[in-house]
Design a protein around this motif. Structure first.
Motif, PDB file in Angstrom:
ATOM      1  N   TYR A  61      -5.964  -8.669   2.199  1.00 19.10           N
ATOM      2  CA  TYR A  61      -5.297  -9.282   1.036  1.00 19.10           C
ATOM      3  C   TYR A  61      -4.737 -10.666   1.382  1.00 19.10           C
ATOM      4  O   TYR A  61      -3.648 -11.035   0.968  1.00 19.10           O
ATOM      5  CB  TYR A  61      -4.196  -8.378   0.462  1.00 19.10           C
ATOM      6  CG  TYR A  61      -4.482  -6.908   0.567  1.00 19.10           C
ATOM      7  CD1 TYR A  61      -5.677  -6.377   0.093  1.00 19.10           C
ATOM      8  CD2 TYR A  61      -3.577  -6.039   1.167  1.00 19.10           C
ATOM      9  CE1 TYR A  61      -5.961  -5.027   0.203  1.00 19.10           C
ATOM     10  CE2 TYR A  61      -3.860  -4.686   1.283  1.00 19.10           C
ATOM     11  CZ  TYR A  61      -5.053  -4.188   0.807  1.00 19.10           C
ATOM     12  OH  TYR A  61      -5.326  -2.864   0.933  1.00 19.10           O
ATOM     13  N   VAL A 171      -0.439  -2.754   0.346  1.00 23.38           N
ATOM     14  CA  VAL A 171       0.059  -4.001  -0.229  1.00 23.38           C
ATOM     15  C   VAL A 171       1.535  -4.190   0.091  1.00 23.38           C
ATOM     16  O   VAL A 171       1.990  -5.300   0.392  1.00 23.38           O
ATOM     17  CB  VAL A 171      -0.186  -4.026  -1.760  1.00 23.38           C
ATOM     18  CG1 VAL A 171       0.605  -5.147  -2.423  1.00 23.38           C
ATOM     19  CG2 VAL A 171      -1.670  -4.204  -2.048  1.00 23.38           C
ATOM     20  N   ASN A 176       2.306 -10.761   1.089  1.00 19.99           N
ATOM     21  CA  ASN A 176       1.478 -10.999  -0.088  1.00 19.99           C
ATOM     22  C   ASN A 176       2.367 -11.034  -1.310  1.00 19.99           C
ATOM     23  O   ASN A 176       3.274 -10.219  -1.446  1.00 19.99           O
ATOM     24  CB  ASN A 176       0.446  -9.870  -0.208  1.00 19.99           C
ATOM     25  CG  ASN A 176      -0.575 -10.135  -1.285  1.00 19.99           C
ATOM     26  OD1 ASN A 176      -0.261 -10.128  -2.470  1.00 19.99           O
ATOM     27  ND2 ASN A 176      -1.814 -10.355  -0.878  1.00 19.99           N
ATOM     28  N   ARG A 419      -5.858  -4.144  -6.633  1.00 24.90           N
ATOM     29  CA  ARG A 419      -4.443  -4.482  -6.462  1.00 24.90           C
ATOM     30  C   ARG A 419      -3.935  -5.361  -7.603  1.00 24.90           C
ATOM     31  O   ARG A 419      -2.724  -5.407  -7.857  1.00 24.90           O
ATOM     32  CB  ARG A 419      -4.194  -5.165  -5.116  1.00 24.90           C
ATOM     33  CG  ARG A 419      -4.825  -6.518  -4.927  1.00 24.90           C
ATOM     34  CD  ARG A 419      -4.633  -6.980  -3.488  1.00 24.90           C
ATOM     35  NE  ARG A 419      -5.393  -8.176  -3.177  1.00 24.90           N
ATOM     36  CZ  ARG A 419      -4.904  -9.397  -3.166  1.00 24.90           C
ATOM     37  NH1 ARG A 419      -3.636  -9.599  -3.488  1.00 24.90           N
ATOM     38  NH2 ARG A 419      -5.655 -10.433  -2.834  1.00 24.90           N
TER      39      ARG A 419
END
Length: 504
Positions: A61, A171, A176, A419
């Motif tokens: 990510y 995540v 991120n 996501r």
């Protein structure tokens, strides 16, 4: 005279049924409790923290990209970057609207720098900020779900299912901006629903939603459709209600909420104008392309931009047609979003998880879509439900339109990741749960028992790669930063996860 002692079979069945009903009711009360919610958030936060601390550098990510921007901000106090042609590999970061996460996280990172922490310590602290943001979103999602009329038990179970999606923990453990975007989404929609349902329209509440909407948009530009769509809906409805005198208005002048949210709104609106309005005026786009601000040679150093640039020059482009749209939707977009919900790991060691995990996610998605389809009319009749429905519809439409446009330019599905749907996944799960609970209440004499059976089935399903288990099941020593007791514990989790997995 002796009498034989007989037991009525019907009485035994009645006693057993009563005991089951009482046990089911007790389980439902437990599921609705604060301590159950605390366990859900605690387990999620601990598993994500373990990934953040033990995981090797370079998570998926685009972690290197986001941490690189965080490090740029550690060298300045204001959120405005004079980039020129510096900071290669990051694309344009001077006019991007997605910067607030990096700016906020830079402060704990610069504290670690001041204390002599190395790059690894700075990375871990940045990851822990993400864990905190996404864990905090559970509180606001729970409040939002209850505000929409769901029971506390459904709210807690929905959030447990959300936490069980493999990508959610991954995540949360990654540097991120999605983690902070999810938090702003929950907080923004909770405020919007409360305003929608309120009999009194208070000016500080409008200031609050304006502030949160602006800050959410500055965290990630994909929040813009949510902000604009919801704001337009609320504006229209509130104007109508004010003219009909069905809602009272109060300024709340002089209260602490007025001054606090007034200051927050002033800062948020000013930053929003500086970034998005100025971008529209100068570049005719809220998120201008890198090549409009920098030489192509500079932009090519940013991986995603360079990939898209090469693909666009290899393909002559295609005009969207109904057949092409349907092909993309069912061949690439829906499957891509589903499989990526279990895509976890590092940039050099990644996994999609087990076949059992994939099957369960596909089955859960199908059941959720079915329940939403049959219950959409009933859901929209619930007070306040139109607000998140419009927000989700506008967001998904915008996301699909952007992805389809990229597909028409490059003939390759790019930017299709599950996501991006995480900010609204708790709502989808909750609404499906509400429809299912209503169906059980209407069809069966003892719905409490069946609801508990559903929860038991969910718990059993969660053994097949839920949360961080998908990561632990596939990880070996190369997936972790160093040895020691922490990695010894992850090896233990690896063994446990593979014992639980069917075919593991």
């Amino acid at each position: 005279m002796c009498h034989s002692l007989s037991i009525n079979p019907g009485a035994r069945v009645s006693t057993f049924t009563t005991a089951v009903d009482r046990a089911s009711t007790a389980v439902q009360r437990a599921l609705a409790s604060w301590w159950c919610f605390g366990i859900i958030v605690g387990v999620f936060a601990l598993s994500a923290t373990l990934l953040a601390v033990a995981g090797a550098d370079h998570f998926l990510y685009d972690e290197d990209y986001h941490f690189g921007i965080v490090q740029v901000y550690t060298h300045q106090w204001l959120p405005f970057i004079d980039q020129g042609n510096k900071y290669k590999g990051l694309g344009d970061i001077s006019r991007t609207g997605s910067y607030l996460y990096h700016y906020i996280v830079s402060f704990p990172v610069r504290l670690v720098q001041a204390l002599g922490g190395d790059a690894r310590a700075q990375l871990v602290v940045a990851r822990l900020c993400s864990v905190a943001f996404l864990s905090a979103s559970f509180i606001w999602f729970r409040s939002l779900i209850i505000e929409l009329g769901a029971s506390k038990a459904i709210a807690n179970v929905s959030l447990a299912v959300f936490a069980a999606v493999p990508i959610t923990s991954a995540v949360a453990a990654t540097v991120n901006y999605d983690s902070l975007t999810i938090l702003f989404t929950a907080l923004f929609l909770w405020q919007a629903v409360r305003i929608w349902k309120a009999a009194e329209l208070r000016f500080p509440d409008l200031l609050a939603i304006a502030a949160v909407g602006c800050f959410g948009s500055l965290t990630k530009y994909t929040f813009l459709p949510v902000f604009v769509g919801t704001a337009v809906l609320l504006l229209i409805v509130l104007i109508i209600r004010t003219r009909r005198r069905t809602v009272r208005f109060s300024w709340g002048y002089g209260t602490p909420r007025f001054w606090i949210w007034g200051a927050a709104a002033l800062i948020g609106v000013a930053l929003f104008v500086e970034r998005y309005v100025v971008n529209l005026l100068l570049f005719r786009s809220p998120q201008p392309d890198c090549a409009k601000l920098h030489p192509v040679s500079f932009c090519l150093s940013y991986g995603p931009w360079g990939r898209n640039y090469a693909l666009e020059h290899q393909f002559s482009g295609a005009s969207p047609s109904p057949g092409r749209v349907l092909y993309y939707l069912f061949q690439d977009w829906i499957p891509g979003n589903l499989w990526s919900l279990r895509y976890v790991g590092t940039s050099t060691h990644a996994t999609l998880g087990s076949a059992a995990t994939a099957a369960l996610i596909d089955l859960a998605a199908a059941i959720t879509i079915f329940l939403l389809a049959i219950g959409i009319g009933w859901l929209l009749r619930r007070r306040g439900m139109l607000v998140p429905f419009v927000a989700v519809a506008v967001y998904v439409a915008a996301l699909f339109a952007v992805n389809l446009s990229d597909f028409d330019k490059m003939n390759v599905p790019v930017g299709v990741q599950g996501r991006y749907l995480l900010p609204f996944l708790p709502l989808a799960i909750c609404c499906a749960g509400m429809v299912l609970a209503r169906a059980l209440d209407a069809l069966y004499a003892r719905p409490a028992t069946l609801k508990v059976i559903v929860v038991i089935a969910l718990v059993i399903a969660m053994t097949q790669g839920a949360g961080a288990l998908t990561y632990f099941a596939s990880a070996d020593d190369a997936w972790y930063a160093a040895g020691g007791p922490l990695v010894d514990f992850t090896r233990f989790l690896h063994a446990v996860a593979n014992k639980l997995l069917i075919g593991g």
